[in-house]
Design a protein around this motif. Sequence first.
Motif, mmCIF file in Angstrom:
data_model
loop_
_atom_site.group_PDB
_atom_site.id
_atom_site.type_symbol
_atom_site.label_atom_id
_atom_site.label_comp_id
_atom_site.label_asym_id
_atom_site.label_seq_id
_atom_site.Cartn_x
_atom_site.Cartn_y
_atom_site.Cartn_z
ATOM 1 N N TYR A 109 0.866 -1.183 0.000
ATOM 2 C CA TYR A 109 0.000 0.000 0.000
ATOM 3 C C TYR A 109 0.896 1.223 0.000
ATOM 4 C CZ TYR A 109 -3.404 3.507 1.323
ATOM 5 O OH TYR A 109 -4.176 4.635 1.334
ATOM 6 N N TYR A 168 -5.875 -3.347 6.345
ATOM 7 C CA TYR A 168 -5.984 -3.035 4.919
ATOM 8 C C TYR A 168 -6.243 -4.300 4.097
ATOM 9 C CZ TYR A 168 -4.819 -1.584 0.203
ATOM 10 O OH TYR A 168 -4.871 -1.358 -1.143
ATOM 11 N N ALA A 221 -9.760 -5.180 4.440
ATOM 12 C CA ALA A 221 -10.600 -4.275 3.647
ATOM 13 C C ALA A 221 -10.539 -4.646 2.168
ATOM 14 C CB ALA A 221 -10.139 -2.832 3.852
ATOM 15 N N PRO A 246 -16.578 0.152 -0.256
ATOM 16 C CA PRO A 246 -15.261 0.785 -0.375
ATOM 17 C C PRO A 246 -14.402 0.463 0.836
ATOM 18 C CG PRO A 246 -16.889 2.395 0.310
ATOM 19 C CD PRO A 246 -17.622 1.101 0.139
ATOM 20 N N ASP A 252 -12.695 0.932 4.094
ATOM 21 C CA ASP A 252 -13.136 1.721 5.246
ATOM 22 C C ASP A 252 -12.234 2.938 5.504
ATOM 23 O OD1 ASP A 252 -14.213 2.592 7.537
ATOM 24 O OD2 ASP A 252 -14.222 0.637 8.550
ATOM 25 N N ASP A 253 -12.830 4.051 5.825
ATOM 26 C CA ASP A 253 -12.071 5.280 6.089
ATOM 27 C C ASP A 253 -11.102 5.131 7.255
ATOM 28 O OD1 ASP A 253 -12.980 6.746 4.032
ATOM 29 O OD2 ASP A 253 -14.517 7.830 5.172
ATOM 30 N N THR A 254 -11.563 4.442 8.282
ATOM 31 C CA THR A 254 -10.692 4.299 9.453
ATOM 32 C C THR A 254 -9.453 3.483 9.098
ATOM 33 O OG1 THR A 254 -11.965 2.376 10.132
ATOM 34 C CG2 THR A 254 -12.562 4.472 11.152
ATOM 35 N N LEU A 257 -8.026 3.442 6.148
ATOM 36 C CA LEU A 257 -7.155 4.341 5.382
ATOM 37 C C LEU A 257 -6.433 5.321 6.303
ATOM 38 C CD1 LEU A 257 -9.256 5.095 2.179
ATOM 39 C CD2 LEU A 257 -7.340 3.517 2.481
ATOM 40 N N ALA A 258 -7.160 5.818 7.287
ATOM 41 C CA ALA A 258 -6.540 6.747 8.232
ATOM 42 C C ALA A 258 -5.405 6.053 8.978
ATOM 43 C CB ALA A 258 -7.588 7.273 9.216
#
Lengths: 296, 283
Positions: free
Chosen positions: A226, A247, A250, A267, A269-271, A273-274
């Motif tokens: 990533y 990740y 996900a 998609p 998850d935002d958390t 990615l954060a």
Amino acid sequence: MSACLDISNLSARLPSGQRVLRSVSLTVQPGEVRALVGESGAGKSMIGKAVLGVLPPSVRIVEGSIHLEGADLGQLSAKERRRVIGAKAALIPQDPLTALNPSRRVGPQMTDRLIHILGWAADKADRRVRQLLDEVHIREPDRVMRSYPHELSGGMRQRVLIAAAFASEPRLIVADEPTTALDVTVQKQILRLIAQLQQEHGTAILFVTHDLGVVAKISQRVTVLYAGKVVEEADTPALFADPQHAYTRALMAATPKYTDPMASLMPVDDTVLAGLAAEIAVADHDWKPGGGTGRG
Amino acid sequence: MADARALPGRRLDARLILAGAWLAIVLIAAIFAPLVAPHDPLMQDLMLERLPPFWMPGSEPGFWLGTDSLGRDLLSRLIFGARIALIVAFAAAIAACVVGSTLGLIAGYFGGWPDRIISRIVDIWMAFPPVLFAILLVAVFGTGLMSVIIAIAVIDWTRFCRVIRAEAMSQSRMDYVENARIAGFGRFRIMISEVLSNVLPSIVALLSLEMGIAVIVEAILSFVNLSISSDDPTWGGIIAEGRLSIHQAWWVLVFPLIALFLTVLSFSQFGEGLKSRFDPVLR
Ligand SMILES: Nc1ncnc2c1ncn2[C@@H]1O[C@H](COP(=O)(O)OP(=O)(O)OP(=O)(O)O)[C@@H](O)[C@H]1O
Ligand SMILES: [Mg+2]
């Protein structure tokens, strides 16, 4: 040092200072298929290009090393590096449309390397290429070898390129998304073909893909990338049974399953990615800019 | 190479045939000028001055396109003029092509400092107005066939260089060039086998176009009397003479102009036609 390919701590960056590879370590054992997965822009192709010595001139390797069959590519002169890579490694490219020279016949393009780089006699190279064309189920080798690339279908061209890659008996093949440019029905055949030839020839493959379904089918081990950073590395069955990194989970959730088609619409998850962004920030902080060994 | 490219199923395009036919006529006339020409192009006969072409009243049999103000046979002069036009066309265009294409290929494929140097030279070169440049060069080298050829080559290599550089540059980014590098081939070999093979159709088209341009430049130079010695008939020289007697003998001006026009047009069309036939993807 028995690994076929041993990448350790490889970092690369663009002139802007942006890092495209972040201390990547990765090994491919002889005869093994190592999958390299990650979303678009993760740097998968960059790793392949680094191994094959064709990084774009703007990309600088700032630290780390690549050993191919025991040879430290960074320590070799440009000419020796060309020779080692030419003899030991090969590429199955992503786009069979642009990977063959449109104004030369297919046959000479396949035998070129055998004759001029490996020093084989012309008739031996010819026999070898025919044998490989047979192995990729091309029934009219004469016609195909006399053709210009545009006279062949995409699937045929990819078979030709697979045959060409295996013809030189490389120790390592980098397959950079070899099926993405093909239509779905052909994809499966090509994948099966690569797996079959890989087993028969015992060639190690670094298999670049963003498709976890392909990973499950073809590879023994997986590296998840990533933003130029390895986030997880595992045996393929273990990865699917018990993904460690958020990740990876996900990514799996985002992969279509026949049992649950809606899952593919989820998609990442935002958390997650954060969390990744934080990890990368930490990695970049630890890494001293300009402190690389500066090998080219 | 040529055999597969001439596979059946591709119609010959008309422009290739027409242009090729005219060029063949000019070429044959030029090569066999002494056999083909009905008269000595230099023989003057004041009894026969300003004879009109064959279809007009007052024409003489045997003088198909009439005579000029010194009684010289116009057709014979055009045929001998074709010789000089074609010698200049081939020699100058090939010289310009070899120099320009080589430099363009190197600049486009290698990039970096070779490209910077070559491109800068081309920029400077192109700042000169070409015809004035030619006149200047001939004035320096002295008149004569050789200096005309050199002048044209010296001026026009930039045309090849610019086009081939751009094409080589886009070629060198192609995947098959990268594959050849992975396979272990050296830069020079890749330049020839992967890049040159793909820019060849453009080189052929440009070469043909340049032959037409060379014909024009030669005509201009001989028009201003800077080409070869004024005894030898050249198309430009005939045009210059015809201009002086336009009211008494228009044909002396018109026929060489037609020959010039058709030849230049044929060269450019022939080149374009060849290019599309040579291109394995386009055809
Ligand atoms: N020639 C180049 N010059 C500069 N940056 C580049 C170049 N090619 C790629 N990059 C950048 O390097 C990063 C990694 O690109 P790379 O092609 O390796 O991604 P990838 O994982 O192969 O993605 P994809 O699945 O789309 O092929 C990207 O951020 C991309 O923008
Ligand atoms: Mg890629």
